[in-house]
Write a protein that holds these residues in place. Structure first.
Motif, short mmCIF file in Angstrom:
data_model
loop_
_atom_site.label_atom_id
_atom_site.label_comp_id
_atom_site.label_asym_id
_atom_site.label_seq_id
_atom_site.Cartn_x
_atom_site.Cartn_y
_atom_site.Cartn_z
N ILE A 95 12.16 -6.91 -5.89
CA ILE A 95 11.60 -6.55 -4.58
C ILE A 95 10.72 -5.32 -4.71
N ALA A 96 11.17 -4.36 -5.50
CA ALA A 96 10.39 -3.14 -5.69
C ALA A 96 9.03 -3.46 -6.29
N PHE A 97 8.99 -4.32 -7.29
CA PHE A 97 7.73 -4.69 -7.92
C PHE A 97 6.80 -5.40 -6.94
N MET A 98 7.37 -6.29 -6.14
CA MET A 98 6.55 -7.09 -5.22
C MET A 98 6.02 -6.28 -4.05
N THR A 99 6.76 -5.25 -3.65
CA THR A 99 6.35 -4.44 -2.50
C THR A 99 5.63 -3.16 -2.90
N GLY A 100 5.73 -2.78 -4.18
CA GLY A 100 5.13 -1.53 -4.62
C GLY A 100 5.94 -0.32 -4.23
N VAL A 127 13.83 0.64 -1.73
CA VAL A 127 14.19 -0.75 -1.40
C VAL A 127 15.67 -0.84 -1.05
N SER A 128 16.51 -0.21 -1.86
CA SER A 128 17.96 -0.24 -1.62
C SER A 128 18.30 0.35 -0.26
N ARG A 129 17.70 1.47 0.07
CA ARG A 129 17.99 2.14 1.34
C ARG A 129 17.42 1.36 2.52
N ALA A 130 16.28 0.70 2.30
CA ALA A 130 15.70 -0.11 3.38
C ALA A 130 16.63 -1.28 3.72
N LEU A 131 17.20 -1.92 2.69
CA LEU A 131 18.11 -3.04 2.93
C LEU A 131 19.40 -2.59 3.60
N PRO A 184 18.40 5.47 8.05
CA PRO A 184 17.59 6.01 9.15
C PRO A 184 16.32 6.72 8.69
N ASP A 185 16.25 7.15 7.42
CA ASP A 185 15.07 7.87 6.97
C ASP A 185 13.98 6.94 6.42
N ILE A 186 14.21 5.64 6.51
CA ILE A 186 13.21 4.65 6.07
C ILE A 186 12.54 4.06 7.31
N GLY A 187 11.22 4.02 7.31
CA GLY A 187 10.48 3.54 8.47
C GLY A 187 10.71 2.06 8.77
N ALA A 188 10.55 1.71 10.05
CA ALA A 188 10.79 0.34 10.50
C ALA A 188 9.85 -0.65 9.81
N GLU A 189 8.59 -0.25 9.61
CA GLU A 189 7.63 -1.16 8.97
C GLU A 189 8.03 -1.45 7.53
N THR A 190 8.49 -0.40 6.83
CA THR A 190 8.92 -0.58 5.44
C THR A 190 10.15 -1.46 5.37
N LYS A 191 11.10 -1.25 6.26
CA LYS A 191 12.32 -2.07 6.29
C LYS A 191 11.97 -3.54 6.50
N GLU A 192 11.07 -3.79 7.43
CA GLU A 192 10.69 -5.16 7.74
C GLU A 192 10.01 -5.82 6.54
N ARG A 193 9.14 -5.07 5.85
CA ARG A 193 8.46 -5.61 4.68
C ARG A 193 9.45 -5.94 3.57
N VAL A 194 10.41 -5.06 3.34
CA VAL A 194 11.41 -5.27 2.30
C VAL A 194 12.29 -6.48 2.64
N ALA A 231 12.68 -9.93 0.53
CA ALA A 231 14.02 -10.30 0.08
C ALA A 231 14.39 -11.71 0.52
N LYS A 232 14.02 -12.05 1.77
CA LYS A 232 14.32 -13.38 2.29
C LYS A 232 13.50 -14.44 1.58
N GLN A 233 12.24 -14.14 1.33
CA GLN A 233 11.34 -15.12 0.71
C GLN A 233 11.77 -15.46 -0.71
N ILE A 234 12.30 -14.50 -1.44
CA ILE A 234 12.66 -14.75 -2.84
C ILE A 234 14.14 -15.10 -3.00
N GLY A 235 14.88 -15.14 -1.87
CA GLY A 235 16.29 -15.51 -1.93
C GLY A 235 17.18 -14.45 -2.54
N TYR A 236 16.85 -13.18 -2.30
CA TYR A 236 17.66 -12.09 -2.86
C TYR A 236 19.03 -12.05 -2.21
N GLN A 237 20.07 -11.90 -3.02
CA GLN A 237 21.44 -11.68 -2.54
C GLN A 237 22.01 -10.50 -3.33
#
Length: 352
Positions: free
Chosen positions: A24-29, A35-39, A43-53, A57-63
């Motif tokens: 996920i980190a590679f794909m999002t830059g 990435v871990s904190r966004a998932l 609270p210190d991660i922005g809403a736009e970043t969380k949504e992108r992550v 994660a959903k698209q690549i089937g991350y668990q």
């Protein structure tokens, strides 16, 4: 702080492996820490970043790696559904799994189905889960009045819920179907159709819902002035061939029943086969009311009166109850009982 460049991976992750935080980190830059904190919805991660992550994660089937989660939190994020092979034959497993997963979809929990044969040790899968710490919560079914699984789970303190009730003085979460009301209303329906000699295809006597269904049937006989025809040597756990053959013999007898209450949709098919093998006609020589988990029986034999048990709803209630138990809610608040839904038979023309 979004940390958009901190800890950014310099090389792509290797192909062919399961998706990881590094993927996920590679794909999002983004950095792996970000990435871990966004998932985790930090609270210190922005809403736009969380949504992108989350989208990646959903698209690549991350668990999340369960072993890692367990090391960090002491939890597995697994709910174990322990079902017998007989429940699959009765058409219960699939809708129950659908209902459970509908509720778990909005949680960190994953469902693991643990099948076993009712002819073997019912405690074995429970011991395995307890000894290995394989799940945070357990869903069990086919409860007995004094169920050793309930006693063991209570003793070991593992959250659980039962599909069915017990009579052992232990207050625990459950979801059940009102089999007593089903049988009572089935008798009422048959008597209103002029039937007076009634037979019940019942659950096996060691299960709790046997006493519930039997109580409703017998109370209905008393209240509506009908007589019972004995069929105690056969129950819904017998094979369909055994049910069919035994019912053919019963329907050939001089005192054959004219009303049938079936505690199983699949069992009802075998009863109809036995009735017709005895050269009798459903809707003419006898009427039937059956409990069903789907509409299949009505499609095949619309002359049967059916009472619907919504197994998908049961799955949802069981999932909510086991999560509530894990979260520490009181067991008294995690108990529910669903009611039968009457579906009248479609009138058919009998050629004479």
């Amino acid at each position: 702080m979004d940390g958009k460049t901190k800890n950014r991976p310099l090389t792509p992750p290797p192909d062919g492996g399961r998706p990881t935080l590094k993927t996920i980190a590679f794909m999002t830059g983004l950095g792996i820490t970000t990435v871990s904190r966004a998932l985790k919805d930090a609270p210190d991660i922005g809403a736009e970043t969380k949504e992108r992550v989350r989208l990646v994660a959903k698209q690549i089937g991350y668990q999340p790696n369960r072993a890692g989660v367990r090391l960090r939190t002491g939890k597995t994020n697994v709910i174990s559904l322990v079902l017998t092979l007989e429940e699959e034959i009765m058409g219960i497993t699939s809708p129950m799994v659908v209902g459970i997963t509908e509720v778990l979809a909005g949680t960190p929990y994953h469902l693991v189905v643990t099948p076993y044969s009712a002819t073997k040790d019912a405690l074995a899968p429970i011991r395995y889960i307890l000894d290995t710490g394989a799940a945070d919560g357990v869903i069990i079914s086919r409860t007995e009045p004094h169920d050793p699984r309930v006693a063991l789970l209570t003793e070991r303190g593992l959250p659980f819920v039962t599909h069915g009730r017990t009579e052992m003085g232990v207050v625990h979460p459950y979801h059940d179907f009102d089999n007593e009301r089903f049988a009572y209303e089935a008798v009422r329906e048959l008597v209103e159709r002029g039937r007076k000699r009634l037979v019940l295809l019942e659950p096996p006597p060691h299960l709790t819902f046997y006493s519930h269904m039997r109580a409703g049937f017998e109370r209905g006989l008393r209240d509506f002035h009908a007589d019972a025809v004995s069929f105690h040597h056969i129950n819904i756990d017998h094979t369909l061939v055994e049910i069919r053959d035994a019912f053919e013999t019963l329907m050939r007898a001089d005192d054959a029943p004219d009303g049938i209450v079936s505690g199983s949709g699949s069992g009802a098919i075998a009863l109809i086969a036995g009735l017709e093998a005895a050269k009798k006609t459903l809707g003419k020589d006898a009427d039937m009311v059956s409990k069903v988990p789907s509409d299949f029986l009505r499609w095949l034999r619309p002359e049967v009166v059916t009472m619907y048990e919504d197994i998908r709803v049961a799955g949802r209630e069981l999932a909510k109850a086991v999560i509530g138990h894990i979260d520490g809610q009181q067991s008294e608040t995690l108990q529910s009982l669903s009611q039968p839904e009457l579906q009248a038979a479609v009138p058919v023309s009998i050629k004479r």
